[in-house]
Motif scaffolding. Structure first.
Motif, PDB file in Angstrom:
ATOM      1  N   LEU A  19       0.832  -1.212   0.000  1.00 60.88           N
ATOM      2  CA  LEU A  19       0.000   0.000   0.000  1.00 60.88           C
ATOM      3  C   LEU A  19       0.865   1.260   0.000  1.00 60.88           C
ATOM      4  O   LEU A  19       0.581   2.257   0.667  1.00 60.88           O
ATOM      5  N   SER A  20       1.941   1.161  -0.765  1.00 69.26           N
ATOM      6  CA  SER A  20       2.882   2.269  -0.919  1.00 69.26           C
ATOM      7  C   SER A  20       3.666   2.022  -2.191  1.00 69.26           C
ATOM      8  O   SER A  20       4.253   0.941  -2.356  1.00 69.26           O
ATOM      9  N   SER A  36       4.009   3.640 -11.283  1.00 74.23           N
ATOM     10  CA  SER A  36       2.659   4.221 -11.369  1.00 74.23           C
ATOM     11  C   SER A  36       2.023   4.029 -12.747  1.00 74.23           C
ATOM     12  O   SER A  36       0.882   3.574 -12.845  1.00 74.23           O
ATOM     13  N   PHE A  51      -6.996   0.763  -7.133  1.00 70.66           N
ATOM     14  CA  PHE A  51      -6.556   1.486  -5.942  1.00 70.66           C
ATOM     15  C   PHE A  51      -7.273   2.825  -5.833  1.00 70.66           C
ATOM     16  O   PHE A  51      -7.619   3.436  -6.843  1.00 70.66           O
ATOM     17  N   ARG A  53      -6.302   6.435  -4.517  1.00 70.31           N
ATOM     18  CA  ARG A  53      -5.057   7.141  -4.231  1.00 70.31           C
ATOM     19  C   ARG A  53      -5.342   8.578  -3.845  1.00 70.31           C
ATOM     20  O   ARG A  53      -6.227   9.220  -4.416  1.00 70.31           O
ATOM     21  N   VAL A  58      -2.771   5.070   0.001  1.00 65.98           N
ATOM     22  CA  VAL A  58      -3.139   4.157  -1.090  1.00 65.98           C
ATOM     23  C   VAL A  58      -3.984   3.054  -0.469  1.00 65.98           C
ATOM     24  O   VAL A  58      -3.614   2.477   0.563  1.00 65.98           O
TER      25      VAL A  58
END
Length: 297
Positions: A19-20, A36, A51, A53, A58
């Protein structure tokens, strides 16, 4: 919609688990900027946002969680195929077997000794950690494993080898320790040690809630987190929890500060031999036959 390839699945799983984007890139040994756009390409192929964002967080969407649930076993299958193919290509075939420390490794050594007289493949024992065994078979790090209740059977074929009762481990001065036998319902108000990453079904098994038809969905009160049987017995001795443990563990760990009491309705502790679902390896088949024959006696 185009199919995703293995590389894209690995990118997605790294971001979904971390989650990063920065931590995922570090885990993948790649620079962050290309990650990305790679994730955006995956979302275009899937046809959904995976996701949510913002500048600080995230998070997975429902579609992302669904893809993660399917992507992990898919990557395990790919890893398993590659690893097993490499082992099959060697001139001296090797069968990798695994179990956690304790009684299971003793059982495995006995099976390996019996198997050695029947097959040309050398069987090697790998001692593995808590909850590692099933994943090692699924992703190809091991060909065969001994597993004890409770475990995730996804992607595995299994055969039971032994089964035995479970007993309650209680602080020696606990009021319930004055009784000769107990039922799971007697433990319903007691804190239960928590193993890392346990599912609700696992928690129900280890707390005894699975044996109580009146409380099929009850989550017993969580106690301290534990990572191995030694730590579990310590938190019991300190009065921080009670636990259901295999009788074999109780017999091998007598303690003045822990009382073990029979629980008449606890579901048993079963040790099984597990191998990849649908395996056609003759070495695996012979090893499984050796194990089941040995413990049928």
């Amino acid at each position: 919609m185009e199919d995703l390839d293995v590389r894209q699945l690995r990118y997605f799983v790294a971001v979904a688990e971390e989650l990063s984007f920065s931590r995922a890139a570090e885990r993948l040994n790649m620079a962050q900027p290309p990650l990305s756009p790679a994730i955006r390409q995956i979302e275009r192929r899937v046809g959904a946002d995976l996701f949510r964002r913002d500048t600080r967080h995230v998070a997975l969407t429902d579609a992302g969680q669904a893809l993660l649930d399917d992507a992990r076993p898919a990557l395990d299958v790919v890893s398993g195929v590659s690893r097993r193919a490499r082992r099959a290509a060697t001139t001296a075939p090797t069968l990798l077997t695994t179990a956690k420390p304790g009684i299971a490794t003793g059982m495995l050594q006995r099976i390996v000794a019996a198997y050695a007289a029947q097959d040309a493949a050398q069987a090697t024992v790998l001692v593995s950690g808590f909850r590692d065994q099933a994943d090692m078979v699924r992703d190809g790090r091991a060909d065969v494993a001994l597993l004890g209740s409770w475990f995730d059977r996804r992607g595995l074929d299994v055969e039971p080898l032994t089964s035995g009762p479970r007993v309650a481990a209680l602080p020696a001065e606990h009021p319930l320790a004055r009784r000769d036998t107990l039922r799971c319902h007697d433990l319903r108000d007691e804190p239960v040690p928590v193993w890392p990453g346990t599912t609700p079904a696992e928690h129900a098994y280890w707390s005894g809630a699975d044996a109580d038809p009146a409380e099929p969905r009850v989550t017993r009160r969580p106690g301290p987190a534990v990572a191995d049987p030694g730590q579990l017995l310590e938190v019991v001795a300190l009065g921080q929890a009670v636990a259901l443990v295999p009788e074999s563990l109780a017999l091998s760990n007598p303690r003045a500060d822990v009382a073990y009491r029979r629980v008449t309705d606890a579901t048993p502790y079963t040790v099984v031999i597990a191998w990849p679902e649908g395996s056609r390896s003759p070495h695996v088949a012979r090893f499984v036959r050796t194990a089941t024959s040995l413990y049928a006696q």
